[in-house]
Motif scaffolding. Structure first.
Motif, PDB file in Angstrom:
ATOM      1  N   LEU A  45      70.653   1.763  26.687  1.00 31.04           N
ATOM      2  CA  LEU A  45      70.236   2.588  27.239  1.00 31.04           C
ATOM      3  C   LEU A  45      68.952   3.148  26.498  1.00 31.04           C
ATOM      4  CD1 LEU A  45      71.115   3.511  29.985  1.00 31.04           C
ATOM      5  CD2 LEU A  45      72.597   5.207  29.700  1.00 31.04           C
ATOM      6  N   ALA A  46      68.855   4.179  25.805  1.00 31.81           N
ATOM      7  CA  ALA A  46      67.937   5.137  25.328  1.00 31.81           C
ATOM      8  C   ALA A  46      66.494   4.210  25.771  1.00 31.81           C
ATOM      9  CB  ALA A  46      67.967   5.593  23.774  1.00 31.81           C
ATOM     10  N   ASP A  47      66.769   2.748  24.845  1.00 30.17           N
ATOM     11  CA  ASP A  47      65.031   1.959  24.936  1.00 30.17           C
ATOM     12  C   ASP A  47      65.126   1.862  26.120  1.00 30.17           C
ATOM     13  OD1 ASP A  47      65.264   2.195  21.968  1.00 30.17           O
ATOM     14  OD2 ASP A  47      65.631   0.379  21.698  1.00 30.17           O
ATOM     15  N   ALA A  48      65.787   1.469  26.635  1.00 31.58           N
ATOM     16  CA  ALA A  48      65.451   1.381  28.530  1.00 31.58           C
ATOM     17  C   ALA A  48      64.924   2.214  29.189  1.00 31.58           C
ATOM     18  CB  ALA A  48      66.622   0.366  29.297  1.00 31.58           C
ATOM     19  N   LYS A  49      65.081   3.780  28.919  1.00 31.90           N
ATOM     20  CA  LYS A  49      64.744   4.629  29.750  1.00 31.90           C
ATOM     21  C   LYS A  49      63.126   4.984  29.285  1.00 31.90           C
ATOM     22  CE  LYS A  49      68.812   7.469  30.941  1.00 31.90           C
ATOM     23  NZ  LYS A  49      69.691   8.391  30.517  1.00 31.90           N
ATOM     24  N   ALA A  50      63.039   4.336  27.478  1.00 36.17           N
ATOM     25  CA  ALA A  50      61.676   5.096  27.079  1.00 36.17           C
ATOM     26  C   ALA A  50      60.439   3.596  27.249  1.00 36.17           C
ATOM     27  CB  ALA A  50      62.404   4.816  25.457  1.00 36.17           C
ATOM     28  N   ARG A  51      61.582   2.042  28.175  1.00 35.49           N
ATOM     29  CA  ARG A  51      60.431   1.734  27.984  1.00 35.49           C
ATOM     30  C   ARG A  51      59.983   2.062  29.832  1.00 35.49           C
ATOM     31  NH1 ARG A  51      60.799   1.628  24.379  1.00 35.49           N
ATOM     32  NH2 ARG A  51      61.534  -0.207  22.795  1.00 35.49           N
ATOM     33  N   ILE A  52      60.923   2.739  30.391  1.00 37.16           N
ATOM     34  CA  ILE A  52      60.866   3.054  32.032  1.00 37.16           C
ATOM     35  C   ILE A  52      59.549   3.809  31.871  1.00 37.16           C
ATOM     36  CG2 ILE A  52      61.422   3.556  34.205  1.00 37.16           C
ATOM     37  CD1 ILE A  52      64.030   3.043  33.791  1.00 37.16           C
ATOM     38  N   GLU A  53      59.413   4.801  30.981  1.00 38.79           N
ATOM     39  CA  GLU A  53      58.606   6.100  31.036  1.00 38.79           C
ATOM     40  C   GLU A  53      57.324   5.556  30.645  1.00 38.79           C
ATOM     41  OE1 GLU A  53      58.264   9.765  28.352  1.00 38.79           O
ATOM     42  OE2 GLU A  53      60.328   8.886  28.234  1.00 38.79           O
ATOM     43  N   ALA A  54      57.252   4.511  29.589  1.00 33.23           N
ATOM     44  CA  ALA A  54      56.051   3.691  29.187  1.00 33.23           C
ATOM     45  C   ALA A  54      55.019   3.329  30.003  1.00 33.23           C
ATOM     46  CB  ALA A  54      56.534   3.465  27.428  1.00 33.23           C
ATOM     47  N   TYR A  55      56.226   2.338  30.520  1.00 33.74           N
ATOM     48  CA  TYR A  55      55.154   1.385  32.015  1.00 33.74           C
ATOM     49  C   TYR A  55      54.434   2.354  32.419  1.00 33.74           C
ATOM     50  CZ  TYR A  55      57.908  -2.947  30.022  1.00 33.74           C
ATOM     51  OH  TYR A  55      58.269  -3.431  28.674  1.00 33.74           O
ATOM     52  N   GLY A  56      55.794   3.670  32.881  1.00 36.46           N
ATOM     53  CA  GLY A  56      55.163   4.322  34.119  1.00 36.46           C
ATOM     54  C   GLY A  56      53.409   4.958  33.974  1.00 36.46           C
ATOM     55  N   LYS A  57      53.567   4.908  32.729  1.00 28.55           N
ATOM     56  CA  LYS A  57      51.818   5.845  31.380  1.00 28.55           C
ATOM     57  C   LYS A  57      51.380   4.693  31.637  1.00 28.55           C
ATOM     58  CE  LYS A  57      50.775   8.508  27.813  1.00 28.55           C
ATOM     59  NZ  LYS A  57      51.529   9.672  26.621  1.00 28.55           N
ATOM     60  N   VAL A  58      51.634   3.863  31.707  1.00 25.99           N
ATOM     61  CA  VAL A  58      50.022   2.396  31.478  1.00 25.99           C
ATOM     62  C   VAL A  58      49.880   2.404  32.999  1.00 25.99           C
ATOM     63  CG1 VAL A  58      49.808  -0.011  31.392  1.00 25.99           C
ATOM     64  CG2 VAL A  58      51.778   1.517  29.378  1.00 25.99           C
ATOM     65  N   PHE A  59      50.601   2.518  33.502  1.00 29.81           N
ATOM     66  CA  PHE A  59      50.027   2.116  35.075  1.00 29.81           C
ATOM     67  C   PHE A  59      49.906   3.214  35.806  1.00 29.81           C
ATOM     68  CE2 PHE A  59      52.218  -1.780  33.633  1.00 29.81           C
ATOM     69  CZ  PHE A  59      51.387  -2.609  33.324  1.00 29.81           C
ATOM     70  N   GLY A  60      49.699   4.510  35.088  1.00 35.15           N
ATOM     71  CA  GLY A  60      49.629   5.804  35.607  1.00 35.15           C
ATOM     72  C   GLY A  60      50.921   6.356  37.213  1.00 35.15           C
ATOM     73  N   ASN A  61      51.612   5.399  37.093  1.00 39.12           N
ATOM     74  CA  ASN A  61      53.091   5.939  37.851  1.00 39.12           C
ATOM     75  C   ASN A  61      54.054   6.706  37.507  1.00 39.12           C
ATOM     76  OD1 ASN A  61      54.304   5.376  40.297  1.00 39.12           O
ATOM     77  ND2 ASN A  61      54.492   3.741  39.979  1.00 39.12           N
ATOM     78  N   GLU A  62      53.787   7.353  36.693  1.00 38.33           N
ATOM     79  CA  GLU A  62      54.707   8.362  36.105  1.00 38.33           C
ATOM     80  C   GLU A  62      55.428   9.018  37.119  1.00 38.33           C
ATOM     81  OE1 GLU A  62      51.422   9.145  35.792  1.00 38.33           O
ATOM     82  OE2 GLU A  62      50.813   9.152  33.217  1.00 38.33           O
TER      83      GLU A  62
END
Length: 300
Positions: A129-146
């Motif tokens: 779950l911690a990794d899944a949340k970290a990936r969501i956050e990272a993808y949001g940053k990459v695609f400018g969709n925080e």
């Protein structure tokens, strides 16, 4: 004057380069990737699941028999190899801006990086779950969709809280994986352990050993442990394999005689979500909904 302008232009180059990249956390640590990449390939289904939840249009995916809930999203997408073996030639021709690997394709990150920026977004079983949340956050940053990432994380936390409340006082649980006629069990430090640690399902047998395919058990073991709930993952169904279904495997007097069996509290989860797409946003939400439905069902 020309010299001044040239110096100014050169001095601005690092700023421009920096503006075109963003640093994110991956399974391999912090890395810099292109910001808002247009052509994105993913070789990991959990990554595809979460990217789709964020509205990212993925350009190519691995060839795989898709879980039902991802079938429409995957339909018509160009394929570039399998979950384990990328098609390097097809990827080279495509020339993507970013390749997202992980899980079954984790070992391919280094050779993939010779084609384009490749990142390891593996979601570990121990910290799913911690990794899944970290990936969501990272993808949001990459695609400018925080903002979109924050919305997903908020909805996920709310859904988890619902299950925690519903599960309180409902007894313990045993997570069982069937593989044809074989059965194994998973504890709180395993790939399915988040059902215990995050959703608040007490372990029926806390001494289980974490293994990739669970700790081998017998029907006698299940009868002796006598769990209040049994949550079942059917590996064969998850990977589209012919063979004995989980319900058939567990249809015997020893399992039926447990509290779970006698109370109708054997829950067959959507196995493909958990087994093939573990840690993807939709996968997590779907499993959480299934567990919540089990605990809030009318017992009559």
């Amino acid at each position: 004057m020309k010299t001044i302008f040239a110096a100014l232009a050169i001095a601005s180059l690092p700023v421009i380069a920096t503006a075109q990249e963003v640093q994110i956390e991956t399974a391999a640590g912090a890395v810099s990737v292109p910001a808002a990449p247009e052509a994105v390939v993913t070789l990991d289904l959990a990554a595809f699941d979460t990217l789709t939840a964020l509205g990212v249009d993925v350009a190519a995916v691995p060839a795989v028999s898709p879980p039902a809930y991802l079938a429409e999203a995957l339909a018509g997408k160009p394929t570039v190899g399998s979950l384990f073996e990328p098609d390097f030639e097809a990827l080279a021709v495509m020339g993507p801006d970013l390749i997202v690997a992980g899980g079954r394709s984790q070992r391919q990150v280094e050779p993939l990086s010779k084609i384009a920026t490749a990142i390891d977004m593996t979601i570990s079983g121990e910290n799913l779950l911690a990794d899944a949340k970290a990936r969501i956050e990272a993808y949001g940053k990459v695609f400018g969709n925080e903002a979109g990432a924050d919305k997903l994380l908020g909805d996920l936390d709310a859904a988890i809280a619902q299950v925690q409340s519903a599960a309180e006082g409902k007894g313990n649980a045993l997570i069982v994986l069937t593989n044809g006629g074989k059965i194994s069990a998973y504890g709180d430090d395993s790939r399915f352990g988040w059902l215990h640690t995050e959703l608040g399902l007490p372990e029926a047998f806390p001494e289980l050993t974490a293994e990739t395919h669970g700790e081998a058990i017998s029907f006698e073991f299940i009868a002796e442990v006598n769990p209040d709930w049994i949550f079942v993952v059917d590996r064969g169904a998850a990977i589209g394999q012919e063979g004995e279904a989980a319900a058939v495997t567990l249809d015997n007097p020893l399992v039926a005689g447990t509290t779970a069996g006698a109370s109708g509290q054997i829950v067959y989860l959507d196995s493909a979500r958990l087994y093939l797409v573990g840690g993807g946003y939709h996968s997590l939400m779907g499993t959480i909904d299934e567990v919540l439905a089990a605990f809030t069902a009318d017992p009559s």
